[in-house]
Structure formats: structure tokens, C-alpha cells
Design a protein around this motif. Sequence first.
Motif, PDB file in Angstrom:
ATOM      1  N   LYS A 208      37.898  41.149  54.276  1.00 48.03           N
ATOM      2  CA  LYS A 208      39.002  41.083  53.306  1.00 48.03           C
ATOM      3  C   LYS A 208      38.522  40.315  52.068  1.00 48.03           C
ATOM      4  CE  LYS A 208      43.754  39.547  52.904  1.00 48.03           C
ATOM      5  NZ  LYS A 208      44.853  38.829  53.543  1.00 48.03           N
ATOM      6  N   PRO A 209      38.806  40.818  50.852  1.00 46.72           N
ATOM      7  CA  PRO A 209      38.377  40.103  49.641  1.00 46.72           C
ATOM      8  C   PRO A 209      39.021  38.721  49.568  1.00 46.72           C
ATOM      9  CG  PRO A 209      39.501  42.168  49.080  1.00 46.72           C
ATOM     10  CD  PRO A 209      39.520  42.039  50.558  1.00 46.72           C
ATOM     11  N   ARG A 210      38.244  37.773  49.092  1.00 48.53           N
ATOM     12  CA  ARG A 210      38.752  36.414  48.976  1.00 48.53           C
ATOM     13  C   ARG A 210      39.625  36.290  47.730  1.00 48.53           C
ATOM     14  NH1 ARG A 210      33.537  32.787  49.894  1.00 48.53           N
ATOM     15  NH2 ARG A 210      34.986  31.238  49.137  1.00 48.53           N
ATOM     16  N   PRO A 211      40.699  35.518  47.806  1.00 49.26           N
ATOM     17  CA  PRO A 211      41.601  35.359  46.654  1.00 49.26           C
ATOM     18  C   PRO A 211      41.055  34.353  45.639  1.00 49.26           C
ATOM     19  CG  PRO A 211      42.414  34.085  48.488  1.00 49.26           C
ATOM     20  CD  PRO A 211      41.210  34.844  48.989  1.00 49.26           C
ATOM     21  N   CYS A 212      41.712  34.291  44.513  1.00 50.88           N
ATOM     22  CA  CYS A 212      41.401  33.305  43.476  1.00 50.88           C
ATOM     23  C   CYS A 212      41.543  31.905  44.089  1.00 50.88           C
ATOM     24  CB  CYS A 212      42.385  33.487  42.318  1.00 50.88           C
ATOM     25  SG  CYS A 212      42.286  32.213  41.045  1.00 50.88           S
ATOM     26  N   PRO A 213      40.567  31.018  43.901  1.00 52.99           N
ATOM     27  CA  PRO A 213      40.651  29.680  44.498  1.00 52.99           C
ATOM     28  C   PRO A 213      41.736  28.788  43.881  1.00 52.99           C
ATOM     29  CG  PRO A 213      38.692  29.880  43.150  1.00 52.99           C
ATOM     30  CD  PRO A 213      39.313  31.232  43.196  1.00 52.99           C
ATOM     31  N   ILE A 214      42.235  29.161  42.712  1.00 53.70           N
ATOM     32  CA  ILE A 214      43.260  28.340  42.045  1.00 53.70           C
ATOM     33  C   ILE A 214      44.671  28.770  42.445  1.00 53.70           C
ATOM     34  CG2 ILE A 214      44.187  27.587  39.811  1.00 53.70           C
ATOM     35  CD1 ILE A 214      41.370  26.507  40.416  1.00 53.70           C
ATOM     36  N   CYS A 215      44.995  30.062  42.276  1.00 55.05           N
ATOM     37  CA  CYS A 215      46.379  30.501  42.489  1.00 55.05           C
ATOM     38  C   CYS A 215      46.555  31.434  43.694  1.00 55.05           C
ATOM     39  CB  CYS A 215      46.908  31.190  41.239  1.00 55.05           C
ATOM     40  SG  CYS A 215      46.131  32.784  40.929  1.00 55.05           S
ATOM     41  N   LYS A 216      45.457  31.836  44.301  1.00 50.04           N
ATOM     42  CA  LYS A 216      45.453  32.698  45.504  1.00 50.04           C
ATOM     43  C   LYS A 216      45.821  34.153  45.233  1.00 50.04           C
ATOM     44  CE  LYS A 216      44.427  29.041  47.794  1.00 50.04           C
ATOM     45  NZ  LYS A 216      43.167  28.516  47.421  1.00 50.04           N
ATOM     46  N   LYS A 217      45.894  34.580  43.973  1.00 49.86           N
ATOM     47  CA  LYS A 217      46.107  35.993  43.644  1.00 49.86           C
ATOM     48  C   LYS A 217      44.790  36.737  43.841  1.00 49.86           C
ATOM     49  CE  LYS A 217      49.685  35.198  40.178  1.00 49.86           C
ATOM     50  NZ  LYS A 217      50.003  35.293  38.751  1.00 49.86           N
TER      51      LYS A 217
ATOM     52  N   GLU B 200      37.485  41.456  38.557  1.00 53.14           N
ATOM     53  CA  GLU B 200      36.052  41.665  38.340  1.00 53.14           C
ATOM     54  C   GLU B 200      35.584  40.908  37.095  1.00 53.14           C
ATOM     55  OE1 GLU B 200      33.513  43.365  39.934  1.00 53.14           O
ATOM     56  OE2 GLU B 200      34.919  43.464  41.614  1.00 53.14           O
ATOM     57  N   GLU B 201      36.399  40.905  36.069  1.00 54.32           N
ATOM     58  CA  GLU B 201      36.028  40.269  34.798  1.00 54.32           C
ATOM     59  C   GLU B 201      35.900  38.755  34.909  1.00 54.32           C
ATOM     60  OE1 GLU B 201      37.578  40.045  30.169  1.00 54.32           O
ATOM     61  OE2 GLU B 201      38.719  41.205  31.632  1.00 54.32           O
ATOM     62  N   PHE B 202      36.724  38.126  35.757  1.00 55.70           N
ATOM     63  CA  PHE B 202      36.756  36.662  35.832  1.00 55.70           C
ATOM     64  C   PHE B 202      36.319  36.114  37.197  1.00 55.70           C
ATOM     65  CE2 PHE B 202      40.061  37.970  32.778  1.00 55.70           C
ATOM     66  CZ  PHE B 202      39.518  37.402  31.636  1.00 55.70           C
ATOM     67  N   THR B 203      35.646  36.909  38.000  1.00 57.96           N
ATOM     68  CA  THR B 203      35.217  36.488  39.338  1.00 57.96           C
ATOM     69  C   THR B 203      34.590  35.108  39.287  1.00 57.96           C
ATOM     70  OG1 THR B 203      34.924  38.743  40.054  1.00 57.96           O
ATOM     71  CG2 THR B 203      33.709  37.108  41.264  1.00 57.96           C
ATOM     72  N   PRO B 204      34.943  34.186  40.154  1.00 61.27           N
ATOM     73  CA  PRO B 204      35.768  34.317  41.347  1.00 61.27           C
ATOM     74  C   PRO B 204      37.252  34.077  41.102  1.00 61.27           C
ATOM     75  CG  PRO B 204      34.856  32.133  41.327  1.00 61.27           C
ATOM     76  CD  PRO B 204      34.317  32.856  40.099  1.00 61.27           C
ATOM     77  N   PHE B 205      37.664  34.051  39.840  1.00 58.20           N
ATOM     78  CA  PHE B 205      39.058  33.797  39.502  1.00 58.20           C
ATOM     79  C   PHE B 205      39.792  35.099  39.200  1.00 58.20           C
ATOM     80  CE2 PHE B 205      36.374  30.274  38.165  1.00 58.20           C
ATOM     81  CZ  PHE B 205      36.847  29.294  39.011  1.00 58.20           C
ATOM     82  N   CYS B 206      41.110  35.002  39.027  1.00 54.28           N
ATOM     83  CA  CYS B 206      41.912  36.196  38.734  1.00 54.28           C
ATOM     84  C   CYS B 206      42.131  36.385  37.241  1.00 54.28           C
ATOM     85  CB  CYS B 206      43.248  36.120  39.461  1.00 54.28           C
ATOM     86  SG  CYS B 206      44.321  34.818  38.831  1.00 54.28           S
ATOM     87  N   SER B 207      41.959  35.309  36.459  1.00 57.21           N
ATOM     88  CA  SER B 207      42.248  35.387  35.029  1.00 57.21           C
ATOM     89  C   SER B 207      41.506  34.282  34.281  1.00 57.21           C
ATOM     90  CB  SER B 207      43.745  35.209  34.790  1.00 57.21           C
ATOM     91  OG  SER B 207      44.145  33.907  35.188  1.00 57.21           O
ATOM     92  N   ALA B 208      41.528  34.387  32.958  1.00 58.44           N
ATOM     93  CA  ALA B 208      40.928  33.345  32.123  1.00 58.44           C
ATOM     94  C   ALA B 208      41.676  32.025  32.302  1.00 58.44           C
ATOM     95  CB  ALA B 208      40.950  33.771  30.658  1.00 58.44           C
ATOM     96  N   ARG B 209      42.973  32.097  32.527  1.00 58.00           N
ATOM     97  CA  ARG B 209      43.772  30.882  32.712  1.00 58.00           C
ATOM     98  C   ARG B 209      43.297  30.088  33.927  1.00 58.00           C
ATOM     99  NH1 ARG B 209      48.538  29.438  35.563  1.00 58.00           N
ATOM    100  NH2 ARG B 209      49.675  27.798  34.489  1.00 58.00           N
ATOM    101  N   CYS B 210      43.102  30.765  35.060  1.00 55.06           N
ATOM    102  CA  CYS B 210      42.632  30.071  36.267  1.00 55.06           C
ATOM    103  C   CYS B 210      41.199  29.563  36.082  1.00 55.06           C
ATOM    104  CB  CYS B 210      42.730  30.985  37.479  1.00 55.06           C
ATOM    105  SG  CYS B 210      44.410  31.160  38.098  1.00 55.06           S
ATOM    106  N   ARG B 211      40.369  30.342  35.402  1.00 53.48           N
ATOM    107  CA  ARG B 211      38.992  29.915  35.125  1.00 53.48           C
ATOM    108  C   ARG B 211      39.012  28.634  34.295  1.00 53.48           C
ATOM    109  NH1 ARG B 211      36.219  33.697  31.176  1.00 53.48           N
ATOM    110  NH2 ARG B 211      37.632  32.519  29.854  1.00 53.48           N
TER     111      ARG B 211
END
Length: 55
Positions: free
Chosen positions: A3-12, A16-27
Motif C-alpha cells: 500500500k502506498p505510504r501517505p504524506c508524513p505531515i497530513c496523511k493524505k 508525484e510532484e511533491f514526494t514524499p509529501f502531498c503538496s507544497a504546503r506540507c513540504r
Amino acid sequence: MTKPRPCPICKKPRSEEFTPFCSARCRDRDLAQWFTDGYAVPGRPASPDEIATED
């Protein structure tokens, strides 16, 4: 299949663009944690003498 791992900050789901995050905000939130000493690398504390001789 794993199973793909979720964003470490918000769990969404990750982006692909911000891996390992979901967005620039979490990065950026993660980077801010490093800048404000929210994260730390384990190790022994440095003495003031060691810090002064590093320069």
C-alpha cells in the motif's frame, strides 16, 4: 503489492510532484520544522568549546 505510504505531515495520499509529501504546503511545513528545531538528529550535545573550534 504494498500500500502506498501517505504524506508524513497530513496523511493524505502522496503526490508525484511533491514526494514524499502531498503538496507544497506540507513540504514547506516540514522544512519549517527543521528550521525551528522541531526536529533533531540524535547524538550527544556539543560542548561550547567544540562549537568554537569548528570555525
